[in-house]
Design an enzyme around this catalytic site. Structure first.
Site, PDB file in Angstrom:
ATOM      1  N   ARG A 209      -3.326   6.651   0.086  1.00 21.47           N
ATOM      2  CA  ARG A 209      -3.749   7.894   0.734  1.00 21.47           C
ATOM      3  C   ARG A 209      -2.706   8.550   1.624  1.00 21.47           C
ATOM      4  O   ARG A 209      -2.876   9.695   2.032  1.00 21.47           O
ATOM      5  CB  ARG A 209      -5.037   7.641   1.521  1.00 21.47           C
ATOM      6  CG  ARG A 209      -6.243   7.538   0.613  1.00 21.47           C
ATOM      7  CD  ARG A 209      -7.456   7.006   1.341  1.00 21.47           C
ATOM      8  NE  ARG A 209      -7.261   5.609   1.681  1.00 21.47           N
ATOM      9  CZ  ARG A 209      -8.163   4.861   2.309  1.00 21.47           C
ATOM     10  NH1 ARG A 209      -9.300   5.387   2.714  1.00 21.47           N
ATOM     11  NH2 ARG A 209      -7.921   3.587   2.560  1.00 21.47           N
TER      12      ARG A 209
ATOM     13  N   ASP B 284      -6.486  -3.324  -7.556  1.00 19.99           N
ATOM     14  CA  ASP B 284      -7.056  -3.887  -6.335  1.00 19.99           C
ATOM     15  C   ASP B 284      -7.341  -5.359  -6.583  1.00 19.99           C
ATOM     16  O   ASP B 284      -7.530  -5.767  -7.736  1.00 19.99           O
ATOM     17  CB  ASP B 284      -8.347  -3.163  -5.939  1.00 19.99           C
ATOM     18  CG  ASP B 284      -8.736  -3.507  -4.508  1.00 19.99           C
ATOM     19  OD1 ASP B 284      -8.250  -2.847  -3.584  1.00 19.99           O
ATOM     20  OD2 ASP B 284      -9.486  -4.484  -4.312  1.00 19.99           O
TER      21      ASP B 284
ATOM     22  N   ARG C 185       0.821  -1.224   0.000  1.00 18.93           N
ATOM     23  CA  ARG C 185       0.000   0.000   0.000  1.00 18.93           C
ATOM     24  C   ARG C 185       0.851   1.267   0.000  1.00 18.93           C
ATOM     25  O   ARG C 185       0.454   2.279   0.587  1.00 18.93           O
ATOM     26  CB  ARG C 185      -0.954   0.038   1.198  1.00 18.93           C
ATOM     27  CG  ARG C 185      -2.029  -1.015   1.180  1.00 18.93           C
ATOM     28  CD  ARG C 185      -3.201  -0.576   0.314  1.00 18.93           C
ATOM     29  NE  ARG C 185      -4.185  -1.647   0.206  1.00 18.93           N
ATOM     30  CZ  ARG C 185      -5.276  -1.729   0.960  1.00 18.93           C
ATOM     31  NH1 ARG C 185      -5.542  -0.812   1.837  1.00 18.93           N
ATOM     32  NH2 ARG C 185      -6.107  -2.734   0.812  1.00 18.93           N
TER      33      ARG C 185
ATOM     34  N   TYR D  97     -14.741 -12.155   0.171  1.00 20.77           N
ATOM     35  CA  TYR D  97     -15.522 -10.981  -0.256  1.00 20.77           C
ATOM     36  C   TYR D  97     -16.780 -11.401  -1.022  1.00 20.77           C
ATOM     37  O   TYR D  97     -17.856 -10.831  -0.833  1.00 20.77           O
ATOM     38  CB  TYR D  97     -14.664 -10.045  -1.118  1.00 20.77           C
ATOM     39  CG  TYR D  97     -13.677  -9.241  -0.296  1.00 20.77           C
ATOM     40  CD1 TYR D  97     -14.123  -8.228   0.559  1.00 20.77           C
ATOM     41  CD2 TYR D  97     -12.314  -9.484  -0.342  1.00 20.77           C
ATOM     42  CE1 TYR D  97     -13.232  -7.489   1.327  1.00 20.77           C
ATOM     43  CE2 TYR D  97     -11.413  -8.760   0.423  1.00 20.77           C
ATOM     44  CZ  TYR D  97     -11.877  -7.766   1.257  1.00 20.77           C
ATOM     45  OH  TYR D  97     -10.996  -7.046   2.020  1.00 20.77           O
TER      46      TYR D  97
ATOM     47  N   ARG E 165      -6.423  11.495  -7.369  1.00 24.89           N
ATOM     48  CA  ARG E 165      -7.635  10.685  -7.198  1.00 24.89           C
ATOM     49  C   ARG E 165      -8.895  11.525  -6.969  1.00 24.89           C
ATOM     50  O   ARG E 165     -10.001  10.977  -6.968  1.00 24.89           O
ATOM     51  CB  ARG E 165      -7.439   9.734  -6.000  1.00 24.89           C
ATOM     52  CG  ARG E 165      -6.714   8.418  -6.309  1.00 24.89           C
ATOM     53  CD  ARG E 165      -7.542   7.460  -7.152  1.00 24.89           C
ATOM     54  NE  ARG E 165      -8.923   7.404  -6.721  1.00 24.89           N
ATOM     55  CZ  ARG E 165      -9.364   6.763  -5.647  1.00 24.89           C
ATOM     56  NH1 ARG E 165      -8.543   6.056  -4.921  1.00 24.89           N
ATOM     57  NH2 ARG E 165     -10.633   6.805  -5.311  1.00 24.89           N
TER      58      ARG E 165
HETATM   59  O1  CP3 Z   1       0.275   0.279  -3.089  1.00 19.70           O
HETATM   60  C1  CP3 Z   1      -0.223  -0.858  -3.243  1.00 19.70           C
HETATM   61  O2  CP3 Z   1      -0.092  -1.772  -2.394  1.00 19.70           O
HETATM   62  C2  CP3 Z   1      -0.926  -1.188  -4.553  1.00 19.70           C
HETATM   63  C3  CP3 Z   1      -2.309  -1.109  -4.601  1.00 19.70           C
HETATM   64  C4  CP3 Z   1      -3.252  -2.027  -3.838  1.00 19.70           C
HETATM   65  C5  CP3 Z   1      -4.548  -1.589  -3.473  1.00 19.70           C
HETATM   66  N1  CP3 Z   1      -5.221  -2.657  -2.970  1.00 19.70           N
HETATM   67  C6  CP3 Z   1      -5.056  -0.232  -3.692  1.00 19.70           C
HETATM   68  C7  CP3 Z   1      -6.178   0.233  -2.865  1.00 19.70           C
HETATM   69  C8  CP3 Z   1      -3.141  -3.373  -3.468  1.00 19.70           C
HETATM   70  C9  CP3 Z   1      -1.953  -4.311  -3.593  1.00 19.70           C
HETATM   71  C10 CP3 Z   1      -4.406  -3.751  -2.928  1.00 19.70           C
HETATM   72  C11 CP3 Z   1      -4.728  -5.119  -2.493  1.00 19.70           C
HETATM   73  C12 CP3 Z   1      -5.892  -5.336  -1.629  1.00 19.70           C
HETATM   74  N2  CP3 Z   1      -7.154  -4.816  -1.742  1.00 19.70           N
HETATM   75  C13 CP3 Z   1      -5.906  -6.264  -0.576  1.00 19.70           C
HETATM   76  C14 CP3 Z   1      -4.739  -7.103  -0.173  1.00 19.70           C
HETATM   77  C15 CP3 Z   1      -3.768  -6.309   0.621  1.00 19.70           C
HETATM   78  C16 CP3 Z   1      -4.136  -6.146   2.049  1.00 19.70           C
HETATM   79  O3  CP3 Z   1      -4.320  -4.985   2.484  1.00 19.70           O
HETATM   80  O4  CP3 Z   1      -4.208  -7.160   2.746  1.00 19.70           O
HETATM   81  C17 CP3 Z   1      -7.191  -6.250   0.000  1.00 19.70           C
HETATM   82  C18 CP3 Z   1      -7.649  -7.069   1.173  1.00 19.70           C
HETATM   83  C19 CP3 Z   1      -7.976  -5.340  -0.759  1.00 19.70           C
HETATM   84  C20 CP3 Z   1      -9.405  -4.983  -0.558  1.00 19.70           C
HETATM   85  C21 CP3 Z   1      -9.527  -3.533  -0.247  1.00 19.70           C
HETATM   86  N3  CP3 Z   1      -9.499  -2.561  -1.220  1.00 19.70           N
HETATM   87  C22 CP3 Z   1      -9.585  -2.894   1.015  1.00 19.70           C
HETATM   88  C23 CP3 Z   1      -9.633  -3.596   2.337  1.00 19.70           C
HETATM   89  C24 CP3 Z   1      -9.593  -1.498   0.783  1.00 19.70           C
HETATM   90  C25 CP3 Z   1      -9.576  -0.368   1.799  1.00 19.70           C
HETATM   91  C26 CP3 Z   1     -10.866   0.327   1.953  1.00 19.70           C
HETATM   92  C27 CP3 Z   1     -10.623   1.712   2.572  1.00 19.70           C
HETATM   93  O5  CP3 Z   1     -11.053   2.702   1.962  1.00 19.70           O
HETATM   94  O6  CP3 Z   1     -10.016   1.798   3.651  1.00 19.70           O
HETATM   95  C28 CP3 Z   1      -9.548  -1.321  -0.620  1.00 19.70           C
HETATM   96  C29 CP3 Z   1      -9.503  -0.027  -1.337  1.00 19.70           C
HETATM   97  C30 CP3 Z   1      -8.148   0.344  -1.819  1.00 19.70           C
HETATM   98  N4  CP3 Z   1      -7.317  -0.448  -2.557  1.00 19.70           N
HETATM   99  C31 CP3 Z   1      -7.524   1.601  -1.647  1.00 19.70           C
HETATM  100  C32 CP3 Z   1      -6.291   1.548  -2.305  1.00 19.70           C
HETATM  101  C33 CP3 Z   1      -5.279   2.644  -2.468  1.00 19.70           C
HETATM  102  C34 CP3 Z   1      -8.137   2.793  -0.936  1.00 19.70           C
HETATM  103  C35 CP3 Z   1      -9.098   3.478  -1.859  1.00 19.70           C
HETATM  104  C36 CP3 Z   1      -8.839   4.948  -1.998  1.00 19.70           C
HETATM  105  O7  CP3 Z   1      -7.676   5.393  -2.036  1.00 19.70           O
HETATM  106  O8  CP3 Z   1      -9.837   5.685  -2.127  1.00 19.70           O
END
Ligand code: CP3
Length: 353
Positions: A40, A85, A36, A160, A49
């Site tokens: 943000r 994602d 990540r 999910y 974004r």
């Molecule tokens: O920088 C990186 O790691 C690359 C991008 C990445 C994202 N999601 C972007 C993202 C990666 C590798 C993921 C994988 C992902 N997504 C996982 C596995 C990694 C982990 O954390 O265990 C999981 C479980 C998800 C599902 C998911 N997507 C979650 C739990 C969330 C967070 C929700 C929130 O808003 O707190 C997301 C959304 C997400 N994926 C964001 C990002 C940057 C946030 C959305 C935003 O910026 O508006």
């Protein structure tokens, strides 16, 4: 005549410390990246974004490229992770889902019966042309810095799809796994194809490393992992076994599963902060490199405490067969981005050979 795509070993990234550490070869210094890292915590991320929903941003190669490069420019990390994602390939094959800010992926009609499987066709590269395009653009920009491709593992994706959204106890998922093992297996077989093909698309377009995220599999016992999950993760990882791309296999709370996750077919096993790298290496044996494992919460601690812990992890990693420095889970959005830069510099400085 078109120039054939070069295998990843032939490219400059083959000599990178990330690829070398994954292969348990000597490195110039301990490589570091952060799960990540694109997100943000970066003001420049929040700026690009603005007004663009998460899933839309994942389907726009210009945005994916810019966001993926941001942490590489800012922190000087040793790898980029593809901005996407784990639910993007599910959306691409037609599942009605959204990523809700502050919540995570939400699925409109959860999967609960055999008939629901009709909504999960095989993934082909044609479902995700924007991924191929963005990876190609990124690899051009990144040069010798490797791009890490990734996918969600079958268990975490199934969680999910079955729960309909994020879940603490995975109650419906476990009820399905134990109550209808045949449906569970059929679901996971489809997800393994989707995961594996999604990894393959990224690797064929130029990603040098891939990571399979089984974020929530730490909810399972060893017995359940072996009986209901491991072979599906093995199938997903096997989809890129012929591509000479090192595979990282990561989960949270998976200290009891590390050896089984390695045996599923990875070169590197991701370790969260609950197990030391020394214990992880003992559990895994000499055939695996490790990745991790700074507690993401420590990024909020005073620098001397953080510095001490980073130094300890680098030291433990030097005694492992191979080590890629990372967090034990993802960067939290509230973190001060400058701290990540400082940690990157410290890892490089104390590990320089
Ligand atoms: O920088 C990186 O790691 C690359 C991008 C990445 C994202 N999601 C972007 C993202 C990666 C590798 C993921 C994988 C992902 N997504 C996982 C596995 C990694 C982990 O954390 O265990 C999981 C479980 C998800 C599902 C998911 N997507 C979650 C739990 C969330 C967070 C929700 C929130 O808003 O707190 C997301 C959304 C997400 N994926 C964001 C990002 C940057 C946030 C959305 C935003 O910026 O508006």
């Amino acid at each position: 005549m078109p120039i054939p795509t070069q295998p990843s070993t032939a490219r400059a990234t083959r000599a990178s410390d990330v690829v070398r550490a994954a292969r348990r070869e000597p490195v110039s210094r301990t490589p570091v990246w952060f799960m990540r890292q694109a997100g943000r915590s970066l003001p420049e991320y929040r700026r690009v974004r603005e007004g663009v929903p998460m899933l839309e941003s994942c389907m726009r190669p210009d945005l994916v490229t810019e966001i993926t490069l941001q942490p590489v420019r800012r922190h000087g990390v040793d790898a980029a992770i593809f901005f996407s994602d784990i639910v993007v390939p599910l959306k691409a094959v037609g599942i009605d889902l959204d990523i809700v800010p502050g919540v995570g992926p939400v699925v409109a009609d959860p999967i609960r019966s055999v008939r629901d499987l009709d909504r999960l066709p095989e993934l082909t590269p044609d479902h995700v042309p924007y991924v191929t395009e963005a990876v190609r653009m990124l690899v051009d920009e990144l040069g010798a810095t490797p791009l890490i491709g990734f996918a969600g593992a079958p268990f975490t994706l199934a969680s999910y799809l079955v729960e309909g959204g994020p879940s603490k106890n995975h109650v419906k998922t476990k009820a399905l796994m134990h109550g209808d093992p045949q449906l569970w297996a059929a679901l996971c077989e489809r997800l393994a194809q989707i995961s594996g093909e999604y990894l393959r698309v990224q690797a064929e377009a130029g990603a040098s490393v891939v990571q399979l995220f089984d974020s929530w599999v730490g909810a399972l016992s060893r017995a359940d992992y072996v009986e209901h999950v491991q072979r599906h993760s093995t199938a997903a990882l096997a989809a890129v076994a012929d591509l000479d791309v090192p595979r990282i296999h990561f989960g949270v709370g998976t200290g009891e599963l590390l050896d089984l996750m390695g045996a599923a077919g990875a070169e590197v096993v991701g370790v969260d902060y609950r197990v030391s790298l020394t214990d992880a290496t003992r559990r895994l044996g000499p055939e695996f490199a490790v990745q991790g494992n700074l507690d993401p919460a420590l990024l909020f601690a005073p620098w001397p405490a953080l510095e001490r812990r980073v130094r300890e992890i680098v030291e433990e990693g030097r005694r492992a067969p191979g080590h890629i420095f990372n967090l034990g889970h993802g960067v939290l959005p509230e973190v001060d981005a400058d701290v990540l830069t400082r940690v990157t510099e410290l890892v490089h400085e104390v590990s320089a050979r």
